[in-house]
Design an enzyme around this catalytic site. Sequence first.
Site, short mmCIF file in Angstrom:
data_model
loop_
_atom_site.label_atom_id
_atom_site.label_comp_id
_atom_site.label_asym_id
_atom_site.label_seq_id
_atom_site.Cartn_x
_atom_site.Cartn_y
_atom_site.Cartn_z
N ASP A 8 -48.53 -43.60 89.58
CA ASP A 8 -47.81 -42.33 89.49
C ASP A 8 -48.29 -41.48 90.65
OD1 ASP A 8 -46.89 -39.79 88.95
OD2 ASP A 8 -48.07 -39.51 87.11
N LYS A 70 -45.49 -34.40 98.52
CA LYS A 70 -44.34 -35.01 97.83
C LYS A 70 -43.11 -34.12 97.92
CE LYS A 70 -43.30 -37.04 93.29
NZ LYS A 70 -43.92 -37.34 91.98
N GLU A 171 -40.03 -41.57 86.85
CA GLU A 171 -41.19 -41.10 86.08
C GLU A 171 -40.88 -40.91 84.59
OE1 GLU A 171 -42.43 -37.74 88.40
OE2 GLU A 171 -43.02 -39.04 90.05
N ASP A 193 -40.39 -33.38 81.72
CA ASP A 193 -41.51 -33.53 82.65
C ASP A 193 -41.57 -32.35 83.61
OD1 ASP A 193 -43.35 -34.22 84.60
OD2 ASP A 193 -42.54 -36.22 84.98
#
Length: 526
Positions: A8, A70, A171, A193
């Site tokens: 992850d 990211k 994810e 999330d």
Amino acid sequence: MSRVIGIDLGTTYSCVAYLEGGQPVVIPNLEGLPTTPSVVSFTSAGERLVGTLALRQAITNPRNTIFAVKRLVGQKFASPEVQKARGKLPYGLVEAPNGDVLVSFDSKSLTPQEISSMILGYLKTCAESFFNDKVSDCVITVPAHFNDHQRQATKDAAQICGLNVQRVINEPTAAGLAYGLNTGSNGVAAVFDLGGGTFDITLLEIQDGVFNVLSTNGDSYLGGEDFDNRIVDWLVDDFHRETGLDLGTDKLALQRIKEASEKAKRELSFTTETEINLPFISSDKSDSKHIRKTLTRGTLESLTADLVDKTVPRIEQALADAQLTPPAIDRIILVGGQTRMPMVKKKVSDFFGRPPEEQINPDEIVAMGAAVQSGILHGDVRELVLLLDVTSHSLGIETENDGYEVVIERNATIPTRKTKAFTTVENNQRRVKIHVLQGESPLASLNVSLAVFELVGIEPAPAGVPQIDVTFEINADGLVQVSAADVETGSQHKIEIRPSSGLMASEVKEIMRSLGEGHGGSGEDG
Ligand code: ADP
Ligand code: MG
């Protein structure tokens, strides 16, 4: 057989896991911790630090400490998101020749892929030290709403550090897999999330080992960092009012304020007030200035309520796409550190009319799901029969007058493919241009440009006579592939591809080669 790791790669924290006896297990990093800050730092001594060590010296070395990369991966420098992020970042951003964003520091510039590869390389090292063996294969997760550029860039980052990516998995889907494997219960789950930089909502149906993703939605610019920034702005404004001094341009002070803000925010998930204490944050002619303020949970909530509200239309869209209403959701799985905030939990509970599942570690479940996926690929997980994921963006082509024709609808189950016939509009036309885009806007220019595919070498013929079948495909990694075939001959048609973003395969190789040279003489041999 060598081990496959599940990774992850988070905006703020990353985690790596593997499958042991059919169950996912988190691999500790070199400091013995389950998660690693996604931070890379370059010291004045020319050393490169990754993770906890990099984070620890962020305050004293803000310009050369790269975090939240990211958010930049697969993005254009000119995009409004990058321009917005730029003002807040202590490190520099510049534009690459192809318009992509580059990270700049110390008169050097690196692609976000290279920075990500350093984080992945560290995780790889952690796993190798844990197994006392080489690791070369991985399953890596990305936010469900990542587009083709962002997925490809993530894959390239893994390749740069010597990891072979067996599968790119979303994810929230990974979280659902890990959760479903542990509970074995049937029903529809909502995975909410909210991490450091991104928000995803995914609805998935679990039925006797079949994991069917029904819909997904999200916001790539909504996460914990936005909450931190609200506290930063609140402190900076207040300081300005009181002292007349502007801290907004002082990178060192801002970095300290940012860290203190994030810490205060975390504490307020468990207490109702906390003190922010930053001595000697600035000074004027007469004396030193300090920040000392109490932040209550109530104030934090009023500073950030609109951020939490921004998740609601996304959830509603995901429900609408799955043709469901809130009562149809049997389970709520919270993922991402920011979901620890009581206001977030409450918002989600109120919306669905039920409390979220307990006993899920929001920091680890995604990596665990990636490990489960590696087990599915290798036949090591018997309980799961099938995973059916979806694509989060529609895929289409540009038409006349900035028009957009959808070829594959969003939320289509992947892998998927669609074939369209193309022809010429002029006599003896030798080339046909196909501009492939991802997005939901009816205007081509408002969608993400993936690449221009040009069918070349068409035999001279009257307009409308040549017929070329073009196949658009989204593979199990969520990556787009385009191929073309001549209808008459049935043979593969030649295409020239001009990607709008990212590294060419040759550039990835070049980076790997230069890194290899950098390591030369270390005595290590392939
Ligand atoms: P990512 O996967 O995007 O890296 P994480 O799931 O690790 O994100 O979540 C990181 C975010 O969660 C950060 O913004 C962090 O401040 C926030 N966070 C962590 N713990 C808490 C907490 N106790 N309360 C509120 N936010 C938290
Ligand atoms: Mg995450």
